[in-house]
Design an enzyme around this catalytic site. Structure first.
Site, PDB file in Angstrom:
ATOM      1  N   LYS A   1      53.081 -11.426 -59.921  1.00 30.31           N
ATOM      2  CA  LYS A   1      53.464 -11.290 -58.119  1.00 30.31           C
ATOM      3  C   LYS A   1      52.737 -12.393 -57.599  1.00 30.31           C
ATOM      4  O   LYS A   1      53.203 -12.878 -56.449  1.00 30.31           O
ATOM      5  CB  LYS A   1      52.757  -9.914 -57.591  1.00 30.31           C
ATOM      6  CG  LYS A   1      53.972  -8.765 -58.185  1.00 30.31           C
ATOM      7  CD  LYS A   1      53.114  -7.608 -57.854  1.00 30.31           C
ATOM      8  CE  LYS A   1      53.638  -6.336 -58.250  1.00 30.31           C
ATOM      9  NZ  LYS A   1      53.176  -4.928 -58.490  1.00 30.31           N
TER      10      LYS A   1
ATOM     11  N   GLN B   1      47.625  -1.900 -56.835  1.00 29.33           N
ATOM     12  CA  GLN B   1      48.352  -1.718 -57.991  1.00 29.33           C
ATOM     13  C   GLN B   1      47.887  -0.352 -58.793  1.00 29.33           C
ATOM     14  O   GLN B   1      46.730  -0.104 -59.100  1.00 29.33           O
ATOM     15  CB  GLN B   1      47.800  -2.858 -59.157  1.00 29.33           C
ATOM     16  CG  GLN B   1      48.364  -2.980 -60.417  1.00 29.33           C
ATOM     17  CD  GLN B   1      49.918  -3.480 -60.285  1.00 29.33           C
ATOM     18  OE1 GLN B   1      50.418  -4.206 -59.346  1.00 29.33           O
ATOM     19  NE2 GLN B   1      50.717  -2.613 -60.979  1.00 29.33           N
TER      20      GLN B   1
ATOM     21  N   ASP C   1      54.796  -1.633 -50.174  1.00 29.53           N
ATOM     22  CA  ASP C   1      55.316  -0.671 -51.168  1.00 29.53           C
ATOM     23  C   ASP C   1      56.288   0.368 -50.490  1.00 29.53           C
ATOM     24  O   ASP C   1      56.973   0.997 -51.261  1.00 29.53           O
ATOM     25  CB  ASP C   1      54.351  -0.321 -52.018  1.00 29.53           C
ATOM     26  CG  ASP C   1      53.876  -1.118 -53.122  1.00 29.53           C
ATOM     27  OD1 ASP C   1      54.753  -2.004 -53.937  1.00 29.53           O
ATOM     28  OD2 ASP C   1      52.941  -1.175 -53.801  1.00 29.53           O
TER      29      ASP C   1
END
Length: 313
Positions: A67, A111, A140
């Site tokens: 990422k 994460q 997200d």
């Protein structure tokens, strides 16, 4: 020309068309890079994504590193905040709150999975941590605020993997409007939101990826094979290696495999690919299908977050 999903019983296909998610993700990342350049040239702040990585899980470290590289290539700032697995729940929440308060951080990514308690305890309350993220920085789209907006058909951010699937269908000119889509899997990350998105009256990418009739199935569904065989488009997101076999797929159906599972020394999806490609009209490979699109849509959301926070939508 829009691909028609062929659902004629008895139709035989030699080999399905491969839906190249890696290529499409490259297109999207290039588009985001150009949009970031224009946004910054017009006086906007450089979008910044901060990933919070707790512990030393090898897979999570690889994901976060990928990422970060993707951010760099797209002209975004990609930061990683590495925290020890021994950090307390309250310390982690306080850290996330600090990122909420930092005007230079536009997107926050915690994460998952968070590490478990090495002493056999429950470990972190993941939901409480995710609920701490400011909905305007929730790239997200896990916040209950953003999930609620999605449910009402007026999303702020679209969740990354489902949005990647929608982009894949749209850019491969596969229409699901009026078709039967079966989603195998009911997770909050993929199964539920993709079902919601494809059933909406007006899709995020146009009517070709909206107005579907959607069934959500899962590992405990009775007669799962029969339900899967009724699908014009079958989306597998159940997390079980090669659970979907060829005899569960209607000839001519489109198969989207979201799963990524390590079996011995190879990566496999939730679909038995070698079998399925002889029955389906189109199918995503694993790897190289849906996976690359997730990061591409994360970049898209980070730019959108920077636009919203700077009032430059």
């Amino acid at each position: 020309v829009t691909m028609a999903i062929n659902s004629t019983e008895g139709t035989e296909f030699m080999t399905a068309e491969l839906l190249d998610g890696k290529r499409i993700a490259g297109e999207i990342r290039a588009e985001v890079a150009e949009q970031v350049r224009q946004f910054v040239d017009d006086g906007g702040p450089t979008p910044c994504l901060t990933a919070v990585l707790v512990g030393e899980d090898p897979a999570s470290q690889v994901y976060v590193r990928n990422k970060g590289r993707a951010c760099d290539k797209a002209g975004l700032v990609g930061r990683t905040l590495r925290l020890p697995a021994e950090i307390s729940q309250q310390q982690l929440i306080d850290t996330v709150q600090g990122l909420n308060d930092d005007p230079q951080v536009h997107g926050i990514l915690v994460q998952l999975p968070l590490p478990s308690d090495g002493n056999g305890g429950a470990g972190f309350d993941e939901q409480a941590v995710l609920d701490t993220v400011d909905p305007l920085k929730d790239v997200d789209a896990f916040s209950p605020v953003n999930v609620g907006l999605l449910m009402q058909g007026r999303p702020r951010f679209l969740p990354c993997t489902p949005h990647g699937i929608v982009q894949l269908l749209h850019r491969c000119q596969i229409s699901v409007a009026g078709k039967h889509v079966v989603v195998v899997g009911r997770s909050d990350i993929v199964g539920k939101p993709i079902a919601m998105m494809l059933a909406q009256r007006d899709g995020s990418c146009g009517r070709d990826v909206a107005n579907a009739t959607v069934t959500i199935a899962h590992s405990r569904t009775e007669d799962l094979g029969e339900i899967c065989r009724s699908a014009d488009c079958l989306i597998a997101a159940v997390g079980v290696p090669e659970m979907i076999r060829a005899d569960m797929i209607r000839p001519g159906a489109v198969v989207i495999d979201v799963g990524i599972n390590r079996v011995n020394d190879r990566l496999v999806g939730d679909v038995a690919f070698d079998e399925a490609k002889e029955v389906a009209s189109a199918i995503t490979p694993v790897p190289g299908g849906v996976g690359p699109l997730t990061i591409a849509m994360l970049l898209h959301n980070t730019l959108l977050a920077a636009r919203l926070q700077s009032g430059r939508v």
